[in-house]
Design an enzyme around this catalytic site. Sequence first.
Site, mmCIF file in Angstrom:
data_model
loop_
_atom_site.group_PDB
_atom_site.id
_atom_site.type_symbol
_atom_site.label_atom_id
_atom_site.label_comp_id
_atom_site.label_asym_id
_atom_site.label_seq_id
_atom_site.Cartn_x
_atom_site.Cartn_y
_atom_site.Cartn_z
ATOM 1 N N SER A 16 1.194 -1.155 -0.405
ATOM 2 C CA SER A 16 0.038 -0.046 0.256
ATOM 3 C C SER A 16 0.431 1.397 -0.091
ATOM 4 O O SER A 16 1.879 1.152 0.481
ATOM 5 C CB SER A 16 -0.830 0.102 0.957
ATOM 6 N N TYR B 111 -3.917 0.393 9.704
ATOM 7 C CA TYR B 111 -3.778 -0.432 8.388
ATOM 8 C C TYR B 111 -2.305 0.043 7.887
ATOM 9 O O TYR B 111 -1.571 -1.312 7.539
ATOM 10 C CB TYR B 111 -4.544 0.426 7.430
#
Length: 257
Positions: free
Chosen positions: A148, A161
């Site tokens: 990510s 996250y």
Amino acid sequence: MSNLEAFDLTGKTALITGGNTGIGLGIAKGLARSGAKVAIHGRDETKLTQACKEIADMGGEAIAAPFDLEDNESLPAAYAQVSERLGGVDVLVNNAGMQCRGRADQIALNDFNRILKVNLTAPYVLSQCYARERIAEGKEGSLILIASLMSEASRPTTSPYTATKGAIRQLVKAFAVDWADFGIRVNGIGPGYIQTGMTQPLLDKPDFDAWVKQRTPLGRWGQPQDFEGAATFLASNASRFITGQIIYVDGGWLATF
Ligand code: GCO
């Protein structure tokens, strides 16, 4: 001989976690379009059925693989069952991930632990299952983990996250060096801001939508289909001398500040 043959996945199989929607479905379609038989993992049976139908409708071959990533202890049995149905897993794509937004001091422990189980522990355990099987059978392999932008930086309210995606960035390297002797290549794909169910609440905010378009050099949100090429490349012989790398499919986000 065309060098496109290096991208051919005919006769190969792939398991994509979270493959029933978003980036995972984009990857599943890309691998299927290149000839792979795909097993699509997901929690939502309706989305799973729809995803398999979409792949069949485009001439591909897909099976549904429902199992619970959060139940980490059940994953070896779940993996073995999918592998049995597929006739072995040539490519594993650890795509499934969950988001939990909130300022770090306001994140509940059980929410943090849930993100850890789905975004980090599950990929770790499934990757172990994959590697054990390939090593036992003396087969090379290609393992892909989805990173990510949060593997490289963060933004407010995304600490659980971000922690897991930072770990995924390092896990790509750690797995790559552990399993290189067995011909198992390990690489990552790092999405930028992509229009999916996870980011729809963000896209629905005009200011955030404008910020993403302004901050992304290519000027738009990514789409799941933008991942077909990178996934096929890393899954196939075309990337035969690449391991421990992350390809950022981010519209140039990380190229600028
Ligand atoms: C957010 C988003 C991001 C993206 C993606 C970017 O809340 O900012 O969920 O985390 O989903 O991970 O690479």
